[in-house]
Motif scaffolding. Structure first.
Motif, PDB file in Angstrom:
ATOM      1  N   UNK A  84      21.502  12.521 -30.986  1.00 24.60           N
ATOM      2  CA  UNK A  84      22.172  11.351 -30.397  1.00 24.60           C
ATOM      3  C   UNK A  84      22.037  11.240 -28.981  1.00 24.60           C
ATOM      4  N   UNK A  85      21.065  12.165 -28.273  1.00 27.41           N
ATOM      5  CA  UNK A  85      20.782  12.040 -26.938  1.00 27.41           C
ATOM      6  C   UNK A  85      21.623  12.624 -26.009  1.00 27.41           C
ATOM      7  N   UNK A  86      22.738  13.394 -26.412  1.00 26.44           N
ATOM      8  CA  UNK A  86      23.634  14.060 -25.624  1.00 26.44           C
ATOM      9  C   UNK A  86      23.422  15.136 -24.972  1.00 26.44           C
ATOM     10  N   UNK A  87      22.260  15.919 -25.236  1.00 25.38           N
ATOM     11  CA  UNK A  87      21.748  17.104 -24.669  1.00 25.38           C
ATOM     12  C   UNK A  87      21.485  16.925 -23.119  1.00 25.38           C
ATOM     13  N   UNK A  88      22.361  17.858 -22.298  1.00 24.18           N
ATOM     14  CA  UNK A  88      22.033  18.215 -20.964  1.00 24.18           C
ATOM     15  C   UNK A  88      20.788  18.970 -20.679  1.00 24.18           C
ATOM     16  N   UNK A  89      20.775  19.944 -21.596  1.00 20.42           N
ATOM     17  CA  UNK A  89      19.675  21.161 -21.432  1.00 20.42           C
ATOM     18  C   UNK A  89      19.823  21.882 -22.701  1.00 20.42           C
ATOM     19  N   UNK A  90      19.149  23.062 -22.767  1.00 26.34           N
ATOM     20  CA  UNK A  90      18.765  23.849 -23.830  1.00 26.34           C
ATOM     21  C   UNK A  90      18.913  25.208 -23.225  1.00 26.34           C
ATOM     22  N   UNK A  91      19.584  26.284 -24.001  1.00 29.53           N
ATOM     23  CA  UNK A  91      19.817  27.725 -23.651  1.00 29.53           C
ATOM     24  C   UNK A  91      19.155  28.665 -24.589  1.00 29.53           C
ATOM     25  N   UNK A  92      18.926  29.994 -24.364  1.00 25.14           N
ATOM     26  CA  UNK A  92      18.369  30.848 -25.414  1.00 25.14           C
ATOM     27  C   UNK A  92      19.215  30.996 -26.655  1.00 25.14           C
ATOM     28  N   UNK A  93      20.360  31.353 -26.510  1.00 27.19           N
ATOM     29  CA  UNK A  93      21.239  31.626 -27.414  1.00 27.19           C
ATOM     30  C   UNK A  93      22.712  31.225 -27.503  1.00 27.19           C
ATOM     31  N   UNK A  94      23.354  31.226 -28.349  1.00 31.87           N
ATOM     32  CA  UNK A  94      24.588  30.667 -28.724  1.00 31.87           C
ATOM     33  C   UNK A  94      25.767  31.395 -28.069  1.00 31.87           C
ATOM     34  N   UNK A  95      25.348  32.818 -27.746  1.00 32.80           N
ATOM     35  CA  UNK A  95      26.260  33.806 -26.854  1.00 32.80           C
ATOM     36  C   UNK A  95      26.269  33.221 -25.394  1.00 32.80           C
ATOM     37  N   UNK A  96      25.151  32.817 -24.857  1.00 33.85           N
ATOM     38  CA  UNK A  96      25.300  32.204 -23.516  1.00 33.85           C
ATOM     39  C   UNK A  96      26.051  31.047 -23.340  1.00 33.85           C
ATOM     40  N   UNK A  97      26.078  30.196 -24.467  1.00 39.09           N
ATOM     41  CA  UNK A  97      26.804  29.009 -24.605  1.00 39.09           C
ATOM     42  C   UNK A  97      28.400  29.174 -24.698  1.00 39.09           C
ATOM     43  N   UNK A  98      28.572  30.024 -25.549  1.00 39.39           N
ATOM     44  CA  UNK A  98      29.939  30.534 -25.663  1.00 39.39           C
ATOM     45  C   UNK A  98      30.667  30.974 -24.424  1.00 39.39           C
ATOM     46  N   UNK A  99      29.976  31.766 -23.721  1.00 38.64           N
ATOM     47  CA  UNK A  99      30.691  32.338 -22.619  1.00 38.64           C
ATOM     48  C   UNK A  99      30.879  31.319 -21.477  1.00 38.64           C
ATOM     49  N   UNK A 100      29.698  30.425 -21.283  1.00 41.69           N
ATOM     50  CA  UNK A 100      29.729  29.275 -20.397  1.00 41.69           C
ATOM     51  C   UNK A 100      30.899  28.452 -20.654  1.00 41.69           C
ATOM     52  N   UNK A 101      31.132  28.342 -21.997  1.00 45.21           N
ATOM     53  CA  UNK A 101      32.300  27.048 -22.384  1.00 45.21           C
ATOM     54  C   UNK A 101      33.768  27.849 -22.044  1.00 45.21           C
ATOM     55  N   UNK A 102      33.795  29.411 -22.417  1.00 46.50           N
ATOM     56  CA  UNK A 102      35.030  30.186 -21.845  1.00 46.50           C
ATOM     57  C   UNK A 102      35.305  29.902 -20.360  1.00 46.50           C
ATOM     58  N   UNK A 103      34.105  30.234 -19.709  1.00 45.77           N
ATOM     59  CA  UNK A 103      34.244  30.128 -18.284  1.00 45.77           C
ATOM     60  C   UNK A 103      34.707  28.744 -17.700  1.00 45.77           C
ATOM     61  N   UNK A 104      34.131  27.754 -18.370  1.00 42.56           N
ATOM     62  CA  UNK A 104      34.278  26.160 -17.901  1.00 42.56           C
ATOM     63  C   UNK A 104      33.438  25.638 -16.967  1.00 42.56           C
ATOM     64  N   UNK A 105      32.280  26.373 -16.549  1.00 42.91           N
ATOM     65  CA  UNK A 105      31.164  26.171 -15.664  1.00 42.91           C
ATOM     66  C   UNK A 105      30.054  27.163 -15.897  1.00 42.91           C
ATOM     67  N   UNK A 106      28.781  26.612 -15.378  1.00 44.05           N
ATOM     68  CA  UNK A 106      27.632  27.490 -15.469  1.00 44.05           C
ATOM     69  C   UNK A 106      26.576  26.858 -14.453  1.00 44.05           C
ATOM     70  N   UNK A 107      25.822  27.811 -14.170  1.00 41.37           N
ATOM     71  CA  UNK A 107      24.614  27.578 -13.426  1.00 41.37           C
ATOM     72  C   UNK A 107      23.268  27.864 -14.364  1.00 41.37           C
TER      73      UNK A 107
END
Length: 528
Positions: free
Chosen positions: A227-250
């Motif tokens: 649906x064109x909602x992708x900001x960027x793409x990461x390597x694995x779901x663990x990186x995404x999970x911890x970014x969501x827990x922290x609330x921000x990421x670089x």
């Protein structure tokens, strides 16, 4: 001249009679008007005076307790870097000073921080002694904790630095989604920035139908893909999970540039800590739990990691923010966070910008170390897992080292909240009325209040029952004991006075039909 005088006299007499006649006609009209006005505008009773004046209540924090302190009672207060805390406080003062309307939800401090902020914005300080004097002059320290407890609880958070790509590849195939257009939160619009991190969230179907939004498993399986909602793409779901827990990421891209992403919305499901699940299952001991341990276990158990992630049904959506690599992450207050000075608190209880002094020992240098921690920190952020009056998440900055320190914090600490002097709870408490005195001991003995149900449940004590009890006691006594030859006389219980009867209710007397009819006729006559 005589006929003219006679004529004038007659005219005056006629005029006097006309005036008298008019006055006689006006008297019934005046009585009718007065009666009519009384009927239309009934007499308003005067308001009854309250027994106590309208006074401001002392400081109230839901679910919390507090104790006033002296500055000398706070361990480590004089040793802290108050200038660093003062700079973080001035950062919070900018949005506080810009507020003109009262807050939508009432909190303990309310708008009381505006006065200290007004002074701080015009006061540029350069040494710690003057910064400490500022806090001591304009604030009062209160020891705060959850009701019935003596200490609070702290954890740590940071801003992860992870690798990613603007486009999907074989290596980077985990999407980072922005907020979908069909995500609906009551009281907000699509133009709202940063939707609440708690509460119900719905998915709009058509114009009116609302259903719960997709959970983590459904989103990972592709419920909103394409649906064109992708900001960027990461390597694995663990990186995404911890970014969501922290609330921000670089997110570091392959060309060397960086994308800064920040919390924007969630899917409405409560956050479930994956570390708690690993502890409950006996996989990682509680004393060894840390963010690094969770990462290691997930890397070694990819299938178990997928199932573990989906136990946390909460899902976070991000927005891209225009920040450089040198800028710190932006908290929920809308100001840049200060590493080591910013904390996340329960926003339903506390106001952003509130200073907290946190004291205790933390494993800062290593996992086994007990580093003394006595630091004045400023509330500038929040989180869905931060609940309670003495609960804080300490911000340590960005990168691997900050993540290593924050990942091992789960410790009890002592909290001191700094309250503006305009909300002095002791001064307000002295003005509160004292409750009425309790009845004297003599009155209480004359009119004891007994429970009739408990009194009726006890069987009456008779001579036979007393003798049976004495025989049972004698049989159960030690061997060789001589039984009593005669029952021991029991003192008769003092008769209890009956409770004071209440007065009977006043009988209700209905008015007679004749009186009603007379009043109705009179009202009809006077209003005709």
């Amino acid at each position: 001249m005589a006929p003219e005088a006679l004529t004038n006299t007659r005219n005056l007499a006629r005029l006097a009679l006309a005036v008298i006649a008019v006055l006689l006609l006006l008297v019934p009209l005046g009585a009718f008007a007065a009666r009519h006005l009384r009927h239309v505008h009934p007499h308003q009773p005067t308001p009854r005076a309250l027994p106590y004046p309208q006074l401001e209540w002392p400081l109230q924090i839901s679910g919390g307790q507090y104790l006033p302190l002296a500055w000398s009672d706070i361990a480590g207060w004089n040793d802290d870097d108050h200038l660093a805390a003062y700079k973080a406080f001035r950062t919070s003062c900018k949005p506080i000073a810009a507020q003109t309307a009262p807050p939508a939800d009432s909190k303990a401090l309310g708008t009381s921080l505006r006065d200290p902020c007004r002074i701080a914005r015009g006061l540029e300080l350069s040494d710690g002694a003057r910064a400490r004097a500022f806090f001591e002059e304009h604030f009062l320290p209160l020891r705060i904790s959850r009701l019935g407890e003596g200490e609070g609880f702290v954890t740590g958070y940071y801003e992860p630095v992870i690798d990613g790509s603007r486009t999907q590849t074989d290596v980077y195939n985990v999407p980072v989604y922005r907020r979908p257009s069909n995500l609906f939160v009551r009281g907000t619009t699509q133009n709202s920035v940063g939707l609440p991190n708690k509460g119900e969230v719905f998915r709009k179907i058509g114009r009116r139908k609302l259903v719960p939004y997709y959970d983590r498993a459904e989103i990972e399986d592709g419920a909103i893909a394409g649906r064109g909602l992708e900001i960027c793409w990461l390597k694995d779901q663990t990186d995404l999970l911890f970014s969501q827990i922290q609330g921000s990421a670089r997110v570091r891209l392959e060309d060397g540039s960086t994308i800064r992403i920040n919390y924007d919305a969630h899917n409405g499901y409560p956050y479930t800590p994956v570390g708690r699940i690993l502890i409950d299952r006996g996989i990682i001991p509680k004393e060894q739990m840390s963010m690094q341990k969770i990462r290691e276990w997930m890397a070694q158990n990819p299938d178990g990691a997928k199932e573990l992630r989906r136990q946390n049904r909460s899902y976070i959506f991000f927005r891209e923010v225009n920040l450089s690599d040198k800028d710190e992450a932006v908290g929920a207050q809308g100001v840049p966070l200060t590493p080591g000075r910013s904390i996340a608190v329960d926003k339903s209880l506390h106001v952003y910008g509130t200073p907290f002094f946190i004291e205790g020992e933390l494993p800062i240098e290593s996992e086994q170390s007990r580093t003394p921690f006595h630091r004045l920190m400023i509330a500038q952020d929040t989180g869905s897992a931060i609940v309670g009056p003495a609960r804080a998440d300490l911000y340590f900055g960005a990168g691997v080292d900050a993540g290593r320190v924050s990942g091992r914090l789960r410790h009890t600490m002592r909290f001191v909240i700094l309250v503006p002097k305009g909300l002095d709870p002791l001064a307000r408490g002295r003005k509160m009325p004292v409750p009425d005195e309790r009845p004297s001991e003599k009155i209480a003995k004359l009119f004891p209040q007994t429970d009739p149900l408990k009194s009726a449940a006890k069987p009456p004590v008779t001579a036979a029952t007393q003798a049976s009890n004495n025989a049972g006691k004698a049989a159960g006594s030690a061997k060789g004991a001589v039984p009593a030859t005669a029952p021991v006389a029991q003192a008769a219980p003092a008769p209890l006075a009956k409770p004071v009867p209440l007065p009977e209710a006043r009988p209700r007397i209905e008015p007679s039909p004749e009186g009603r009819r007379r009043r109705r006729i009179r009202r009809h006559y006077c209003c005709r």
